[in-house]
Structure formats: C-alpha cells, structure tokens
Write an enzyme that holds these catalytic residues in place. Structure first.
Site, mmCIF file in Angstrom:
data_model
loop_
_atom_site.group_PDB
_atom_site.id
_atom_site.type_symbol
_atom_site.label_atom_id
_atom_site.label_comp_id
_atom_site.label_asym_id
_atom_site.label_seq_id
_atom_site.Cartn_x
_atom_site.Cartn_y
_atom_site.Cartn_z
ATOM 1 N N ARG A 1 -3.637 -4.613 7.799
ATOM 2 C CA ARG A 1 -4.637 -3.625 8.221
ATOM 3 C C ARG A 1 -5.812 -4.300 8.937
ATOM 4 N NH1 ARG A 1 -6.561 -0.511 3.217
ATOM 5 N NH2 ARG A 1 -5.683 -2.237 2.015
ATOM 6 N N ASP B 1 -6.372 2.014 8.331
ATOM 7 C CA ASP B 1 -5.064 2.660 8.406
ATOM 8 C C ASP B 1 -5.268 4.168 8.319
ATOM 9 O OD1 ASP B 1 -5.595 3.211 5.740
ATOM 10 O OD2 ASP B 1 -3.898 2.086 4.937
ATOM 11 N N ASP C 1 0.829 -1.196 0.000
ATOM 12 C CA ASP C 1 0.000 0.000 0.000
ATOM 13 C C ASP C 1 0.868 1.253 0.000
ATOM 14 O OD1 ASP C 1 -2.367 -1.459 0.091
ATOM 15 O OD2 ASP C 1 -2.381 -1.520 2.280
ATOM 16 N N TYR D 1 6.589 -8.708 8.326
ATOM 17 C CA TYR D 1 6.302 -7.280 8.454
ATOM 18 C C TYR D 1 6.629 -6.798 9.871
ATOM 19 C CZ TYR D 1 3.304 -7.998 4.312
ATOM 20 O OH TYR D 1 2.812 -8.310 3.063
#
Length: 307
Positions: free
Chosen positions: A259, A167, A125, A153
């Site tokens: 997310r 987010d 993203d 991540y």
C-alpha cells in the site's frame, strides 16, 4: 523449503549458515571493500560498498552451496495436523487472516476432536487475496521462519487519486492529473524502488503505537505519525493497462507495505496513487499454486470429520 546457504568470499574466508531465506542479520564484516549489512533472499546477499551505494548481486566470484535440509510440503490428505503441519490457503477477498485461522481451527477441532494450536505466517489485509501459510501444532514454532521468507505479490495501482488508507478501505480524498504520465515515466519511476528503500507504513496498519494498533486510532480520526523503516525490494515489474491502472509484480523482503509502495509510486509520477488490488503469490518457496481455497478446505475436512 528452508535452505541455509554457505557463501565463500574470495581471500577473506568463509561465512557459514547465512540464512538468505529468512533474512537474518549477519555481523558487520569487511570483505575487500564490501560491508555485509544483512542477508536477504536468493539469489544474493545484500552488501554495501564502503566506497559507493551499490548493492552487488552474487556472481561467479562468490560460490554458494546449499548445505542444509529442506522442507517439502506434504499433501493435505496425508498431513497429520495434530502432530503439526502446514496448510496453504488462498485467502478470499474481505476475509481477515484471523478469519481464516479461526475457520481452520474449528475444522481441525471437528476432525480431531481436540483443540489445536493454529497460526499464520504473515498477515494479509482483508482487501488482499492470495497465499496464507497456516501452521498447526509443532509447526507453529516455525511461523517466524516462514514469515521471514521473501514475498511475491501481483496487483494493480490506480493513479490520479489518493486515499488515506492507501487502498480502497477509505474514500478518495484528493485527485491529481495523469495526462503528463507516459509509459517511459512509469518505467523510470519503477527503478527508484529497486533495492533498499525507506518506506513509511500506512497509518491504517496493524503496527502497535502506544500499545494500540495504528488503525484503531486512524479509524477514530486520530492522527498517527508513523516512523519510516528500511525495506528491500528485489524485483519490480510494471505495465500500464489504461490511463489510470498500472499492473505490477513485486518481489520483496519482510515488512514491505505494498500500500505504501502504491502511494510512493504515485508521488514518483508527480501525481497520486493507491492500491486497487493485491494478491500474494509466494512466501519463500510456498506458492499460491499449491494452495487450496476455503471452500476446498471445508469440503475436505468436513468429509474427513464425517460431517
């Protein structure tokens, strides 16, 4: 590096070429009360007991042998991207994955004076940073192979509030108390997300719904009903930084939305949460430490192209 693993199961024979790196599907088979559901990333196969819901890890009972060639990353300066290669980029904040691909394609056009086929193995993203695997030429045929690799991540959640996009793309739409949340609650909540879980993707995502990207409808205020999906999280670490910020590290399989994980983590804490920052540090065996920045890519290819 792509590795195919041969797993020897006691008394019940050998199942060859189970691709634990790519997460390919294996046919359902019974093995002493265990059903092989599908393969996932090292160090274990995902197996479901026919008697319980446990997912046992590979242990001494299961012998694994690496039996296939591996892919070694060639230094950028030595890579012939015209023939095909892999370029690891540390995606900047606020860049789309397509922005990176488009810029690399233009740089390679100047270098080779020929338009190359360029693609990426896994979207990030715009508000995320970190590892983006760029493939050129013949290596674009391996995009799915790389994209299916295990992801890692790191980032932060903000607890006590929610946003429609999960987010910082959208504004806060609701707030929640956080005074009741203890460090022990945070560690206990983490345990709910280890293993195979059900997850609903964000409506502000690139998933196609009726021929359109879901985010296109979401941005227009049109309600989008997303279907739940099964994803796999192998590891998760969390650490409270202050009253509203939680640091996390997640190792997960293909299709996991961090997310959505942030949103669900807030619910598990009887509060709300959204994703504050996100950095992808690994795809398969490609690591962020091997990547170059866009500035470095521009400088490198500009010099080589005589710009």
């Amino acid at each position: 590096m792509l590795r195919l693993i041969e797993v020897v199961l006691p008394k019940e024979g050998v199942y060859k070429n189970a691709c634990v790196f790519c997460g390919l599907i294996i046919e359902n088979q019974q093995v002493e009360g265990l059903q092989i559901v599908k393969s996932v990333n090292p160090p274990h196969l995902l197996m479901k007991s026919t008697k319980t819901n446990d997912y046992p890890p590979l242990n001494d009972t299961f012998a694994a042998r690496m039996n296939a060639p591996t892919y070694t990353l060639t230094p950028v300066k030595e890579t012939d991207f015209l023939k095909g290669g892999v370029l690891l980029i540390d995606k900047p904040l606020n860049w789309t994955s397509f922005d990176v691909v488009n810029k690399v394609r233009r740089l390679l056009l100047k270098k080779y004076d020929k338009r190359l086929k360029v693609g990426h193995a896994g979207t990030l993203d715009p508000l995320a940073t970190g590892l983006l695997v760029i493939c050129t030429g013949a290596f674009t045929k391996r995009i799915n192979e790389f994209q299916d690799g295990e992801k890692e991540y790191e980032g932060t959640f903000v607890i006590g509030a929610t946003r429609p996009s999960y987010d910082k793309e959208t504004e806060i739409n609701e707030t929640f108390p956080v005074d009741h949340i203890t460090d022990e609650m945070i560690q206990e909540a983490k345990k709910k997300f280890i293993g195979e879980i059900e997850q609903i993707p964000p409506s502000y995502s690139a998933i196609k719904m009726g021929g359109k990207r879901a985010y296109e409808s979401a941005h227009k205020g049109i309600e989008v009903k997303m279907s739940p999906r099964i994803v796999y999280i192998r590891e998760m670490e969390v650490k409270r930084l202050d009253s509203t910020h939680i640091w996390f590290r997640v190792v997960c399989g293909k299709g996991t939305y961090i997310r959505s994980l942030a949103r669900d983590f807030g619910i598990a804490l009887q509060s709300g949460a959204y994703l504050d920052s996100l950095c992808r540090t690994r795809i398969g065996e490609f690591r962020l430490s091997q990547a170059i920045s866009m500035d470095e890519a521009f400088d490198l290819f500009a010099v080589e192209a005589g710009m």
